[in-house]
Scaffold this active site. Structure first.
Site, PDB file in Angstrom:
ATOM      1  N   GLU A 106     111.078  56.402  27.876  1.00  0.00           N
ATOM      2  CA  GLU A 106     111.206  55.627  29.121  1.00  0.00           C
ATOM      3  C   GLU A 106     109.924  55.740  29.954  1.00  0.00           C
ATOM      4  OE1 GLU A 106     111.928  56.673  33.262  1.00  0.00           O
ATOM      5  OE2 GLU A 106     113.810  57.327  32.325  1.00  0.00           O
ATOM      6  N   GLU A 179     102.834  62.257  29.550  1.00  0.00           N
ATOM      7  CA  GLU A 179     104.183  62.067  30.067  1.00  0.00           C
ATOM      8  C   GLU A 179     105.194  63.017  29.440  1.00  0.00           C
ATOM      9  OE1 GLU A 179     105.003  60.082  32.630  1.00  0.00           O
ATOM     10  OE2 GLU A 179     102.862  59.663  32.798  1.00  0.00           O
TER      11      GLU A 179
HETATM   12 ZN   LIG Z   1     111.785  60.931  34.341  1.00  0.00          ZN
END
Ligand SMILES: [Zn+2]
Length: 1030
Positions: A106, A179
């Site tokens: 995501e 990330e």
């Molecule tokens: Zn998150």
């Protein structure tokens, strides 16, 4: 962002509408709803085929279901007269381990895509758009990407970026490291420093699991549904995240992010054809249909109940560790795609647990065994099979069995006696009023409301037809008075799929977690060859270089500053005096049959020593009973006649003077038109005769409030840090800390642990005399024009019922300035606000470290600058946004690994730099300094400034619900003319203004700064005597 699951129950009961603008839109053009009704089943639109068209009058919308011919992608369009249009795309993502794949994916898909290969297009679009919402969520079994905007061009731009991100992301290895997780030298430039774990999601999840309630809810789901995807943590367990590889991430994307596994959702007044055309051309036309095989199988029912125990960290704010155990009992319920059964069980769950009249409140909360319900109680419909939980937290370990017995006994009792008719009526009234009450993010509420059910191939349209669900529910009750009791017997009493989970504190919990992480790290590092280590060092430098590179975002679409509306629409209000001299502001709005009443009462006469107790006073005032009603009867009347009565303390800074502010309590409430006289009678009883003697129930409320406050600290750590850092910079700051800072949390914990309720109650009785009178009151009403004269009568008779002090009370603070509010229509103002000021106030520097055993930090630095009406305010506001987007985001999130960070300016003129879930502490303060140097150097372009302006305006122009129109004028005395002038100042901000305000306010030694940090032990702070450690 990650959510362990959206509560369908909350979404339903928070459901709200915006159909009111119908009247205004209907004349002249055809409405979106009517246009949508003309589609025919079987009709083809841009490679989609219409499969269903349904009018849903209770929500003022038309639902259109379609399928994409080539890929089988599903599309749901909800046409509605709402300019705040929303898009979302949702994928069924069902991980089988806790490495956080869906969550890291995501994040990573938002880092650049085929058409938009620049770094981080998602964050960049925040500054190139007038979006009213942009985000992404990972739930237990789906991933959702929503945005909303009021501008059609912007909608197309954002849709293009979202489609490309979801279907054609770059998923570069460096993005995965940044990330997800990576091994990197503590100082990436120095290969001698130790290797550590870094990564945004890694730290986000460490922060998430610093929250005991989160740990508990996660385990309930994992243990109750152990057979498939619900047994793992979709967000990622920090100890499992380092097992994920880049290759696995890409594989997961290829499997799950396919149109055949996607559900598209559009909402609002923009035409459907354009959306479909764009979705087909830019994404779906490039794919072939596949069979996704992502369905979650049904959970096998248990032959007998199960139980588990888990550990957590002790509550750092509690006095002792006794009474910190949590226990809950959970039952597996049927599939959520059976929409009527789900609706019934949701209502049944509310009857069982909500409010002081519910059987579980009486049996568990009022048993005095614990402080509050266990986390996530009630109906939970975010998994394929729903479940119900109930239990207590803050109990002694020895009472676990007692709580379990009470749960069983209570269910037996309900099966025997059922519910009172009045409570069922109150609940149905609640659904009615919440369907009519209009929120500004209705599209978002709808997409989250249907997401879970639709995700498992349930019918989202059936779910929206609340009117027919209510009618069917009534019929069931009429035909069988024992309808609900039988459900309790079937799903609770006779259900063997029952889980008892208990959690108790372990003093060594945090150490053990740290040790486990250290072991994981050691294991990873030990397996590295010399060559691997050189690679890691090289890649660390490479990532750093990439993060520091100037970024070219010119491939991304953007609105221009000239696309922003130059003028704001003015809101008409009228002010009249009632009951002698109390001003009432009337604002006629299309409120859809609901009346909103507010009152603001000054705290100027309140003695200093009572101030800390004002939040507690507000918390219990509408819950203890009043007039002839005890607390149970009052709760019943509130539910039956209103949408809620609330009171909250407010500190309202002045728009022109930093050392001046207004202090008071805001009372707010709403009801259906027909119930206004009843609602005003309740307010009248609360003002004239509140029950502030009832010790028993008071103690229950205090414990719950204290528990809720301390549970909320990990989630709002940056706000607590900011309040503290601003405390000594302006007189209002001290009061803000008293009302809503860490001092307030500590006070509430103390009061909750006191054995005697009498002393606290006596303080509240003293506050009552200062707040509950019409000596210094102003009121506001928002309602439809047709209701105004009735509303006027009802408010007038409320005011006439109030007492007046015989002699005038002296203000507790000697310096009061009177300020007349701007003239309303008709040339009358009538509202005089009494603000307090402190001419002797001297701001001072203060650095505070709140020692809390979290695995991450929350850092804030505040600077005293210029309030709203000052000419510099507009420049500082643009500057805050500019620093966030162009410097702090890269520095604190990308390089520092914190979940978030940025700068903002408050209405009162406090400029705050902050970080959220931050692995660093004092280093972040260095980043703040560098951010200021960067701003002073003027190293930014006109394009950067324009982007910051767009971003500021998307907040300034955020839609306002009819219930809240005119609220700024009512509270702050802020007129539309002043707002328009401020708007023009924002447009006018130039490069040199930004450099100028950076120099004058933010540079070292220019203005007074305050610093606060929430987080664990810190050696460098402990050595530094300029810090106060608490
Ligand atoms: Zn998150």
């Amino acid at each position: 962002m990650w959510r362990s699951g959206w509560r369908v129950g909350d979404a339903l009961l928070g459901l709200s509408g915006r159909g009111a603008s119908l009247g205004a839109w209907r004349c002249g053009s055809t409405t979106a709803c009517e246009r949508a009704l003309r589609y025919r089943v079987g009709e083809k639109i841009h490679s989609f085929t219409v499969s269903q068209v349904t009018s849903v009058p209770e929500l003022s919308l038309t639902a259109v279901k379609l399928n994409h011919d080539g890929t089988g992608a599903q599309h749901l369009h909800l046409a509605r007269e709402d300019r705040n249009n929303l898009f979302s795309v949702q994928f069924r993502t069902t991980p089988r381990d806790s490495s956080g794949t869906p969550h890291i994916l995501e994040h990573t898909v938002l880092c650049g895509s085929r058409r938009y290969p620049c770094r981080d297009p998602f964050f960049k679009m925040l500054n190139r758009s007038l979006s009213t919402f942009m985000n992404a969520f990972t739930a237990s079994d789906y991933t959702l990407y929503p945005f909303s905007t009021q501008n059609p061009k912007d909608f197309q731009n954002l849709l293009s970026v979202y489609l490309d991100a979801a279907f054609f992301p770059c998923l570069r290895e460096l993005d995965f490291w940044q990330e997800g997780w990576r091994l990197e030298h503590e100082d990436p430039n120095d290969p001698q420093t130790p290797l550590v774990f870094k990564g945004v999601v890694f730290n986000e999840m460490k922060g998430a699991f610093a929250d005991n309630e989160r740990i508990f809810s996660q385990h309930v789901q994992n243990h109750l549904l152990p057979d498939h995807t619900y047994s793992v943590v979709s967000g990622g367990d920090p100890l499992s995240i380092p097992d994920l590889t880049w290759e696995q991430l890409r594989q997961f994307h290829a499997t799950y992010y396919h149109p055949s596994n996607a559900r598209f959702f559009t909402y609002g007044s923009f035409p459907l054809e354009q959306h479909l055309k764009q979705i087909h051309e830019e994404a779906l036309s490039k794919f072939q249909r596949v069979e996704p095989h992502t369905a979650v199988p049904a959970q096998k029912p248990w032959a007998e109940p199960r139980e588990f125990q888990i550990a957590c960290a002790p509550d750092p704010l509690a006095q002792g560790s006794s009474g910190q155990t949590t226990v809950s009992v959970s039952f597996l319920l049927p599939d959520i795609t059976d929409t009527f059964e789900a609706f019934t069980l949701n209502l049944l769950s509310s009857l069982l647990i909500s409010g002081p009249n519910s059987p579980f409140y009486k049996a568990l909360i009022e048993s005095g065994l614990g402080t509050d319900f266990s986390p996530d109680i009630g109906y939970n419909g975010c998994t394929r099979e729903a479940y119900f939980s109930v239990g207590l937290q803050g109990i002694a370990e020895k009472d676990v069995q007692t709580v379990r017995d009470i749960v069983d006994r209570t269910l037996d009792d309900v099966i025997e006696n059922g519910f009172e008719d009045d409570r069922i009526e109150a609940l149905l009234h609640k659904i009615e009023i919440q369907m009519k009450h209009q929120s500004v993010s209705f599209g978002l509420a709808l997409t989250s409301y249907v997401a879970s059910c639709w995700n498992h191939d349930g019918d989202p349209v059936e779910l929206l037809q609340l009117g027919s669900q209510v009618a069917r529910f009534r019929t069931c009750l009429e035909e069988n008075p024992k309808f609900l009791q039988e459900k309790v017997k079937q799903y609770f009493k006779n259900n063997q799929h029952k889980l008892t989970l208990s959690m108790k504190p372990d003093d060594m919990y945090s150490e053990k977690q740290m040790q486990l992480e250290a072991e994981k790290l050691k294991q990873k590092v030990n397996s590295l060859s010399l060559e691997d280590k050189q690679q890691i060092y090289k890649k660390g430098l490479e990532l750093q270089a990439q993060q520091s590179q100037p970024q070219d975002a010119s491939c991304l679409p953007a609105l221009k500053v000239s696309d922003i509306e130059p003028r704001i629409p003015f809101t008409e209000v009228e002010v009249a005096l009632a009951a002698g001299d109390t001003p009432i502001q009337y604002c006629a709005q299309p409120t859809n049959g609901v009346v909103y009443f507010r009152a603001f009462s000054s705290l100027n006469t309140l003695p200093e020593e009572l101030r800390p107790y004002v939040p507690l006073f507000c918390n219990v005032l509408t819950k203890l009973g009043c007039g002839g009603l005890d607390y149970r009867e009052l709760a019943q009347q509130v539910e039956l006649k209103t949408g809620g009565l609330a009171a909250a303390p407010h500190v309202l800074p002045d728009d022109a003077h930093l050392d001046t502010y207004e202090q008071g309590v805001l009372f707010s409430s709403f009801c259906l038109d027909r119930n206004l006289p009843d609602m005003m009678r309740l307010w009248s009883d609360i003002f004239n005769d509140p029950c502030l003697e009832e010790e028993g129930h008071f103690r229950v409320l205090v414990k719950m409030a204290a528990q809720e406050l301390s549970n909320g600290v990990p989630d709002a750590g940056h706000l607590y840090a900011a309040i503290r850092a601003g405390r000594t910079l302006a007189p209002a700051g001290d009061l803000q800390e008293t009302f809503g800072g860490m001092d307030q949390v500590a006070l509430m914990k103390r009061v909750a642990e006191e054995t005697e309720a009498g002393p606290a109650l006596r303080k509240l009785q003293r506050i009552q005399a200062h707040v509950l009178s019409c000596d210094s009151l102003r009121c506001s009403v928002n309602a439809t024009p047709q209701q105004m004269s009735r509303a006027q009568d009802a408010v007038e008779s409320f005011l006439q019922s109030l007492s007046r002090s015989k002699k005038e009370r002296k203000p507790a603070c000697p310096h009061v300035v009177e300020k007349s509010a701007p003239e309303a229509s008709g040339g009358r103002s009538g509202v005089t606000r009494r603000l307090v000021t402190d001419p002797t106030f001297r701001p001072c520097q203060m650095k505070t470290h709140f020692l809390l055993p979290f695995p991450v930090n929350y850092v804030a630095e505040c600077v005293r600058t210029a309030p709203y009406a000052a000419p510099d305010h507009a420049s500082l506001k643009i500057l805050a946004r500019l620093m966030t987007a162009k410097f702090l985001h890269a520095e604190i999130r990308e390089k520092g690994g914190a979940y978030g960070g940025g700068a903002r300016l408050s209405y009162g003129g406090i400029f705050t730099l902050y970080s959220y879930r931050d692995p660093r502490s004092t280093e972040t303060l260095q980043s703040f300094l560098r951010a200021v140097d960067w701003a002073r150097s003027g190293w930014f372009t006109q394009q950067d400034i324009d982007e910051a302006k767009l971003s500021v305006f998307s907040a300034v122009d955020a839609p306002v619900a009819p219930s809240d129109k005119g609220l700024d004028r009512f509270l702050y005395g802020l007129s539309d003319e002043v707002k328009q002038a401020h708007r023009e100042q924002l447009f006018a901000v130039r490069h040199e203004d930004l450099v100028d305000v950076s120099n004058r306010y933010l540079g070292a030694g220019r203005s007074t700064h305050g610093v606060a940090l929430l987080g664990p032990d810190n050696a460098s702070i402990a050595r530094d005597p300029s810090w106060i450690i608490r």
